[in-house]
Design a protein around this motif. Structure first.
Motif, mmCIF file in Angstrom:
data_model
loop_
_atom_site.group_PDB
_atom_site.id
_atom_site.type_symbol
_atom_site.label_atom_id
_atom_site.label_comp_id
_atom_site.label_asym_id
_atom_site.label_seq_id
_atom_site.Cartn_x
_atom_site.Cartn_y
_atom_site.Cartn_z
ATOM 1 N N ALA A 66 0.818 -1.220 0.000
ATOM 2 C CA ALA A 66 0.000 0.000 0.000
ATOM 3 C C ALA A 66 0.846 1.261 0.000
ATOM 4 O O ALA A 66 0.332 2.343 -0.288
ATOM 5 C CB ALA A 66 -0.935 0.009 1.211
ATOM 6 N N LYS A 67 2.122 1.160 0.317
ATOM 7 C CA LYS A 67 3.009 2.323 0.346
ATOM 8 C C LYS A 67 3.838 2.450 -0.923
ATOM 9 O O LYS A 67 4.655 3.369 -1.040
ATOM 10 C CB LYS A 67 3.941 2.243 1.559
ATOM 11 C CG LYS A 67 3.219 2.290 2.901
ATOM 12 C CD LYS A 67 4.189 2.188 4.054
ATOM 13 C CE LYS A 67 3.449 2.226 5.388
ATOM 14 N NZ LYS A 67 2.768 3.516 5.619
ATOM 15 N N GLY A 68 3.691 1.560 -1.874
ATOM 16 C CA GLY A 68 4.501 1.580 -3.094
ATOM 17 C C GLY A 68 3.698 1.989 -4.313
ATOM 18 O O GLY A 68 2.551 2.433 -4.225
ATOM 19 N N GLY A 69 4.321 1.829 -5.491
ATOM 20 C CA GLY A 69 3.656 2.145 -6.743
ATOM 21 C C GLY A 69 3.407 3.618 -6.958
ATOM 22 O O GLY A 69 2.340 4.008 -7.442
ATOM 23 N N LEU A 70 4.382 4.459 -6.613
ATOM 24 C CA LEU A 70 4.187 5.906 -6.705
ATOM 25 C C LEU A 70 4.681 6.499 -8.025
ATOM 26 O O LEU A 70 4.718 7.722 -8.158
ATOM 27 C CB LEU A 70 4.916 6.600 -5.536
ATOM 28 C CG LEU A 70 4.542 6.133 -4.128
ATOM 29 C CD1 LEU A 70 5.292 6.934 -3.084
ATOM 30 C CD2 LEU A 70 3.041 6.234 -3.902
ATOM 31 N N SER A 71 5.057 5.676 -8.973
ATOM 32 C CA SER A 71 5.613 6.191 -10.222
ATOM 33 C C SER A 71 4.564 6.495 -11.278
ATOM 34 O O SER A 71 4.895 7.018 -12.337
ATOM 35 C CB SER A 71 6.630 5.188 -10.794
ATOM 36 O OG SER A 71 6.036 3.918 -10.981
ATOM 37 N N GLY A 72 3.299 6.175 -11.023
ATOM 38 C CA GLY A 72 2.260 6.454 -12.012
ATOM 39 C C GLY A 72 0.926 5.885 -11.572
ATOM 40 O O GLY A 72 0.827 5.118 -10.601
ATOM 41 N N TYR A 73 -0.150 6.266 -12.301
ATOM 42 C CA TYR A 73 -1.490 5.801 -11.949
ATOM 43 C C TYR A 73 -1.593 4.279 -12.032
ATOM 44 O O TYR A 73 -2.104 3.630 -11.118
ATOM 45 C CB TYR A 73 -2.532 6.438 -12.880
ATOM 46 C CG TYR A 73 -2.733 7.919 -12.684
ATOM 47 C CD1 TYR A 73 -2.240 8.559 -11.555
ATOM 48 C CD2 TYR A 73 -3.422 8.689 -13.621
ATOM 49 C CE1 TYR A 73 -2.425 9.924 -11.369
ATOM 50 C CE2 TYR A 73 -3.618 10.050 -13.449
ATOM 51 C CZ TYR A 73 -3.108 10.655 -12.319
ATOM 52 O OH TYR A 73 -3.297 11.997 -12.138
ATOM 53 N N ASP A 74 -1.135 3.709 -13.142
ATOM 54 C CA ASP A 74 -1.259 2.260 -13.327
ATOM 55 C C ASP A 74 -0.461 1.499 -12.279
ATOM 56 O O ASP A 74 -0.924 0.486 -11.740
ATOM 57 C CB ASP A 74 -0.797 1.868 -14.730
ATOM 58 C CG ASP A 74 -1.702 2.440 -15.810
ATOM 59 O OD1 ASP A 74 -2.879 2.742 -15.500
ATOM 60 O OD2 ASP A 74 -1.239 2.601 -16.962
ATOM 61 N N GLN A 75 0.759 1.979 -11.997
ATOM 62 C CA GLN A 75 1.575 1.297 -10.991
ATOM 63 C C GLN A 75 0.926 1.382 -9.612
ATOM 64 O O GLN A 75 0.972 0.423 -8.830
ATOM 65 C CB GLN A 75 2.975 1.913 -10.951
ATOM 66 C CG GLN A 75 3.825 1.656 -12.184
ATOM 67 C CD GLN A 75 3.462 2.558 -13.349
ATOM 68 O OE1 GLN A 75 2.581 3.403 -13.230
ATOM 69 N NE2 GLN A 75 4.139 2.377 -14.473
#
Length: 392
Positions: A88-97
């Motif tokens: 839940a704290k990751g995937g900050l590089s874009g909407y899809d990520q």
């Protein structure tokens, strides 16, 4: 993974992974930091490895009850919870990520709740909430407020019980991750006799079961936040596709100007369109200029021609925000966390329920004075009496 880490027993390897996540879970470092994301990514890979090892070893089974599982095995029931919180704290590089990270978080947290239900770790009230679709906030504001107070009270009681059950009696305000680490071996050389998975330590069993119930409360809140964020991302416009410059003459003019400017760009410098990476990290300093949409073409061209022969001093976005923070121009707080936090009156009401303690009597007195002051104010000030300028 280094050779030293591959030779570690599973409890110590899991403990080392959790210790790397403590600064991230405690918000000691910003998630936008490149080092934090690298640490988070490595920890998630390690957690998936631990999960696969537990599956291959057959540590958990659908045919067992909580009384049949060993004391040390209870600590490994927290793996899917930690994995869900980390995703839940990751995937900050874009909407899809970000969407993919939130979906993986939901999968891990739902697996954690199913594991607790399978072993019947939860109480009767918690079991009823889980079977009734826990995680979705009630639509009625009054019921949502009651659920918020009930969850806050249950978390407070669980943390106090865990603090009393764990050896050394840690601070009740400790984070769930720190409670989990108290169940596992520490650094090499500490609790050497407790590295086996099946070794029994009865004094930790009650604390382990209480921690699992506390993590379930945290999982419900995270699932609700994930669902809310996924709904917002589903309505967000598509990310803009960044392409090359439309007019090749603009790049040629910029290159010609760089030849006679006093402070030339170093060789290999990034291009003007690569100021910010996909993850939001500033790649080079730049000035924040006013909008030119209100200017005429003549004024815009004049401002580009008659300019200084040197580049003006600049600062990065992080430096600018740090300066604004120092000057007190940035308001912090608010958001969903502030909305979910109990009000002052609710906290006084909860403290006053501890009958027989001095703190409860003091809280009850404060709440009584507050209610009395409000009643006196409403008696002296008729509703709408202050609206003297706009009577219509």
């Amino acid at each position: 993974m280094s050779g030293e880490e591959t030779n570690l027993p599973l409890p110590q390897y899991y403990a080392r992974t959790l210790r790397s996540l403590v600064p991230i879970f405690n918000d000691s470092i910003s998630l936008s930091d490149e080092g934090a994301q690298a640490t988070l990514s490595q920890a998630i890979d390690d957690l998936y490895l631990v999960s696969r090892m537990l599956t291959s070893l057959g540590v958990f089974s659908d045919n067992e009850s909580v009384d049949e599982i060993g004391d040390k095995e209870l600590a490994f029931m927290t793996v899917p919870w930690v994995l869900g919180q980390a995703e839940a704290k990751g995937g900050l590089s874009g909407y899809d990520q970000r969407k993919d990270a939130l979906r993986r978080s939901e999968t891990a947290l739902n697996a954690f709740q199913q594991l607790l239900q399978s072993y019947k770790v939860l109480g009767s009230d918690e079991e009823a909430e889980s079977s009734g679709g826990a995680g979705a906030a009630p639509a009625d504001p009054a019921k949502r407020r009651e659920a918020k107070i009930r969850a806050y009270r249950r978390e407070k009681e669980l943390k106090e019980s865990i603090s009393n059950a764990l050896p050394g009696h840690p601070d009740p305000s400790s984070t769930p991750l720190e409670f989990i680490l108290a169940l596992l071996p520490g650094a090499p050389g500490e609790r050497e006799s407790s590295t086996a998975v099946n070794e029994e330590e009865p004094e930790l069993r009650d604390a382990s079961l209480l921690i699992l119930r506390l993590l379930r409360e945290q999982a419900v809140a995270t699932l609700a936040n994930n669902a809310m964020e996924l709904d917002i991302l589903a309505q967000a416009p598509p990310e803009p596709v960044q392409g090359p410059l439309d007019d090749p003459r603009a790049r040629r003019i910029e290159d010609d100007a760089a030849e006679w400017r006093l402070d030339r760009k170093p060789a290999g410098a990034v291009k003007p369109r690569e100021l910010i990476s996909g993850g939001g990290r500033v790649l080079r300093p730049f000035t924040i200029l006013p909008s030119t949409t209100a200017l005429s073409d003549r004024q815009r061209l004049q401002s580009e021609v008659f300019r200084s022969s040197h580049r003006l001093p600049t600062m990065t976005i992080d430096e600018y925000l740090a300066e604004e923070q120092r000057r007190g121009n940035i308001i912090t707080g608010g958001g969903q966390a502030s909305y979910d936090a109990p009000t002052e009156s609710e906290l006084l009401e909860l403290e006053a329920e501890n009958d027989g303690s001095a703190a409860a009597e003091e809280a009850a007195e404060k709440k009584r004075q507050k209610d009395e002051n409000w009643a006196r104010f409403t008696d002296d000030n008729r509703k709408g009496a202050g609206n003297t300028m706009n009577r219509g």
